[in-house]
Design an enzyme around this catalytic site. Structure first.
Site, PDB file in Angstrom:
ATOM      1  N   ARG A 100       0.880  -1.189   0.000  1.00  0.00           N
ATOM      2  CA  ARG A 100       0.000   0.000   0.000  1.00  0.00           C
ATOM      3  C   ARG A 100       0.902   1.219   0.000  1.00  0.00           C
ATOM      4  NH1 ARG A 100      -5.210   1.553   3.633  1.00  0.00           N
ATOM      5  NH2 ARG A 100      -6.064   0.164   2.074  1.00  0.00           N
ATOM      6  N   HIS A 127      -7.528   0.850  -6.220  1.00  0.00           N
ATOM      7  CA  HIS A 127      -7.685  -0.023  -5.037  1.00  0.00           C
ATOM      8  C   HIS A 127      -8.365  -1.321  -5.508  1.00  0.00           C
ATOM      9  CE1 HIS A 127      -7.814  -1.297  -1.026  1.00  0.00           C
ATOM     10  NE2 HIS A 127      -8.666  -0.452  -0.485  1.00  0.00           N
ATOM     11  N   GLN A 130     -10.209  -3.928  -3.168  1.00  0.00           N
ATOM     12  CA  GLN A 130     -11.500  -3.437  -2.682  1.00  0.00           C
ATOM     13  C   GLN A 130     -12.595  -3.648  -3.731  1.00  0.00           C
ATOM     14  OE1 GLN A 130     -12.149  -1.638   0.463  1.00  0.00           O
ATOM     15  NE2 GLN A 130     -14.177  -2.248  -0.193  1.00  0.00           N
ATOM     16  N   ASP A 227     -17.182   7.298  -1.331  1.00  0.00           N
ATOM     17  CA  ASP A 227     -15.928   7.191  -0.580  1.00  0.00           C
ATOM     18  C   ASP A 227     -15.673   8.569   0.037  1.00  0.00           C
ATOM     19  OD1 ASP A 227     -13.403   6.435   0.356  1.00  0.00           O
ATOM     20  OD2 ASP A 227     -12.413   6.630  -1.589  1.00  0.00           O
TER      21      ASP A 227
END
Ligand code: CP
Ligand code: NVA
Length: 310
Positions: A100, A127, A130, A227
């Site tokens: 990450r 991402h 996810q 988000d």
């Protein structure tokens, strides 16, 4: 050597297999085979994490492997050792690497110079773990206990609201195309998807809609997604971003304008009262904690698949 740096690193057929393997791991948790037995996987984190860190650590352990957490505050990478040397050295010790960080190009460089599989656990650009998990979470509902998970996504629409110029929006652009879904992004014109993601989407034949009308974005949507408005690294812009993204807040009224059985999703962490209101977070069709749990099962399937492909 196969890696998972972006959604399209797996074919649609491979994603379908990963989803079925994730369903198997979820059902047989604690009693399934251990394909990482004898392996050690590293986890380099340059940003904070709750879900990603814990789900990878637990997941690698449950697959029989040994995870080691490597904060960039502690390893020499954080003091300027090159990515290339880090990749070469770590490849002599371990069997796979989860990372990450900020720049997508750093993740790509790590994969290029190492000789072990690399998994992108979030960059500013994407991402992918996810997005695979979010699609799996919806598919579990749509396919039922024995239906084809991947096939259940076909033709469904996801509406992504708010910060349409960062990692989660970019990942939905690539992911939706791969899953056979439609994606409509509703956000300020100043935060429209950038050239890099547009080029990547075009390369894989992907299309998406961008609109500055939140109601147009959610029309006929099967998933309403949002988000945070200020991601990790953007904290100093919080106020200005808040003001320009407020019209795209997912509240009860906007959520009600999607399909009557639409799901609400958020990668978490959420800021209640900002990008989403508490009544939507409390809604029976809000599935945020299933998404969080499924990170474990889907990432186990991703890691096991990469380990098998070596
Ligand atoms: N959704 C997600 O990646 O959460 P963390 O930042 O807690 O890992
Ligand atoms: N866009 C957010 C996602 C966190 C999981 C961030 O990058 O901070």
């Amino acid at each position: 050597m196969r890696h998972f740096l972006k959604e399209t690193d797996f074919t649609a057929e491979e994603v379908a297999q990963i989803f079925e393997l994730a369903r198997h791991y979820k059902r047989s948790r604690g009693a399934h085979e251990k394909p990482l037995a004898g392996q050690t996987w590293g986890m380099i984190f340059a940003k904070s994490s709750t879900r990603t860190r814990v789900s990878f650590e637990v997941g690698i352990h449950e697959l029989g492997g040994n995870p080691i957490f490597l904060s960039t505050n502690d390893i020499q990478l954080g003091r300027g050792e090159t990515i290339s040397d880090t990749a070469k050295v770590l490849s002599r010790f371990i069997h796979g690497l989860v990372i990450r960080t900020f720049k997508q190009s750093d993740v790509e460089e790590l994969a290029q110079h190492g000789s072990i599989p690399v998994v992108n656990a979030l960059t500013d650009f994407l991402h992918p773990c996810q997005i695979f998990t979010d699609a799996f979470t919806a598919a579990e509902r749509w396919a039922g206990p024995s239906g084809d998970l991947f096939a259940s996504l076909k033709g469904r629409k996801v509406a992504y609201l708010g910060d349409t110029g960062f990692n989660m929006a970019n990942s939905w652009i690539l992911g939706a195309n791969l899953f056979g879904m439609k994606v409509s992004l509703g956000g300020p014109a100043s935060d429209a998807p950038g050239e890099e993601i547009k080029a990547l989407a075009a390369k894989s034949g992907g299309t998406f809609q961008f609109t500055s009308d939140p109601y147009e974005a959610v029309k006929d949507a099967d998933i309403v997604y949002t988000d945070v408005w200020a991601s990790m690294g953007q904290e100093s812009e919080s106020k200005i971003r808040h003001d320009r993204m407020m019209p795209f807040q997912v509240n009860k009224k906007l959520f009600a304008a999607a399909k009557p059985d639409a799901l609400f999703m958020h990668c978490l962490p959420a800021h209640s009262g900002e990008e989403v209101t508490q009544d939507v977070l409390d809604h029976p069709r809000c599935v945020i904690f299933d998404e969080a749990e499924n990170r474990l099962h889907v990432q186990k399937a991703i890691v096991a698949t990469l380990a098998k492909m070596r």
